[in-house]
Design a protein around this motif. Structure first.
Motif, PDB file in Angstrom:
ATOM      1  N   TYR A  84       0.849  -1.141  -0.047  1.00 43.32           N
ATOM      2  CA  TYR A  84       0.150   0.074   0.129  1.00 43.32           C
ATOM      3  C   TYR A  84       0.824   1.247   0.025  1.00 43.32           C
ATOM      4  N   LYS A  85       0.453   2.256  -0.810  1.00 43.81           N
ATOM      5  CA  LYS A  85       1.258   3.409  -0.730  1.00 43.81           C
ATOM      6  C   LYS A  85       0.044   4.668  -0.959  1.00 43.81           C
ATOM      7  N   GLU A  86       0.124   5.314  -0.322  1.00 43.62           N
ATOM      8  CA  GLU A  86      -1.025   6.650  -0.617  1.00 43.62           C
ATOM      9  C   GLU A  86      -0.666   7.465  -1.885  1.00 43.62           C
ATOM     10  N   SER A  87      -1.569   7.437  -2.756  1.00 46.95           N
ATOM     11  CA  SER A  87      -1.391   8.261  -3.857  1.00 46.95           C
ATOM     12  C   SER A  87      -1.168   9.844  -3.557  1.00 46.95           C
ATOM     13  N   LYS A  88      -0.307  10.374  -4.539  1.00 43.28           N
ATOM     14  CA  LYS A  88      -0.204  11.817  -4.223  1.00 43.28           C
ATOM     15  C   LYS A  88      -1.346  12.504  -5.145  1.00 43.28           C
ATOM     16  N   ASN A  89      -1.900  12.051  -6.172  1.00 40.28           N
ATOM     17  CA  ASN A  89      -3.024  12.751  -6.966  1.00 40.28           C
ATOM     18  C   ASN A  89      -4.287  12.179  -6.867  1.00 40.28           C
ATOM     19  N   LYS A  90      -4.393  10.787  -6.666  1.00 40.50           N
ATOM     20  CA  LYS A  90      -5.673  10.214  -6.822  1.00 40.50           C
ATOM     21  C   LYS A  90      -5.884   9.379  -5.592  1.00 40.50           C
ATOM     22  N   LYS A  91      -6.165  10.023  -4.447  1.00 40.84           N
ATOM     23  CA  LYS A  91      -6.456   9.467  -3.141  1.00 40.84           C
ATOM     24  C   LYS A  91      -7.727   8.913  -3.230  1.00 40.84           C
ATOM     25  N   GLU A  92      -7.927   7.312  -3.031  1.00 45.18           N
ATOM     26  CA  GLU A  92      -9.170   6.665  -3.011  1.00 45.18           C
ATOM     27  C   GLU A  92      -9.387   5.867  -1.847  1.00 45.18           C
ATOM     28  N   ILE A  93      -8.343   5.504  -1.280  1.00 42.37           N
ATOM     29  CA  ILE A  93      -8.607   4.550  -0.150  1.00 42.37           C
ATOM     30  C   ILE A  93      -8.609   5.564   1.127  1.00 42.37           C
ATOM     31  N   GLU A  94      -9.641   5.732   2.004  1.00 39.75           N
ATOM     32  CA  GLU A  94      -9.782   6.412   3.368  1.00 39.75           C
ATOM     33  C   GLU A  94      -9.421   5.286   4.330  1.00 39.75           C
ATOM     34  N   LEU A  95      -8.085   5.576   5.021  1.00 43.20           N
ATOM     35  CA  LEU A  95      -7.875   4.809   6.319  1.00 43.20           C
ATOM     36  C   LEU A  95      -8.803   4.858   7.331  1.00 43.20           C
ATOM     37  N   PRO A  96      -8.971   3.911   8.295  1.00 41.79           N
ATOM     38  CA  PRO A  96      -9.714   4.530   9.484  1.00 41.79           C
ATOM     39  C   PRO A  96      -8.983   5.136  10.677  1.00 41.79           C
TER      40      PRO A  96
END
Length: 96
Positions: A84-96
């Motif tokens: 997993y790596k948070e996207s810089k431009n297209k963040k889709e997954i919201e972590l709890p």
């Protein structure tokens, strides 16, 4: 660094995913690292399969991929790595 709750959430999200990369006899190449980084930017969460003919241990492959791509190692189960790596431009997954 991911918390236990976040890792559980990401494992649940990755359950239905199919591995999109395979690490084979050649090991981890710079080109593979670039492609995985691009896939992580686009998808944030991916699976990588380790083939039987890899000379390194599964744990070494997982740690090396995680370090070279800058991704978090969510899980290593059998021959499957979840990154997993948070996207810089297209963040889709919201972590709890």
């Amino acid at each position: 660094m991911l918390t236990g709750k976040q890792k559980r959430y990401l494992r649940k999200e990755a359950h239905h995913l199919q591995p999109i990369f395979q690490v084979g006899k050649g090991g981890i190449t710079p080109n593979m690292v670039k492609q995985i980084q691009a896939a992580l930017e686009a998808r944030e969460l991916i699976k990588v399969s380790i083939l039987q003919n890899v000379e390194e241990s599964h744990q070494e492959v997982a740690e090396t991929l995680s370090a070279r791509t800058g991704a978090e190692l969510v899980q290593l189960i059998g021959r499957t790595i979840i990154l997993y790596k948070e996207s810089k431009n297209k963040k889709e997954i919201e972590l709890p």
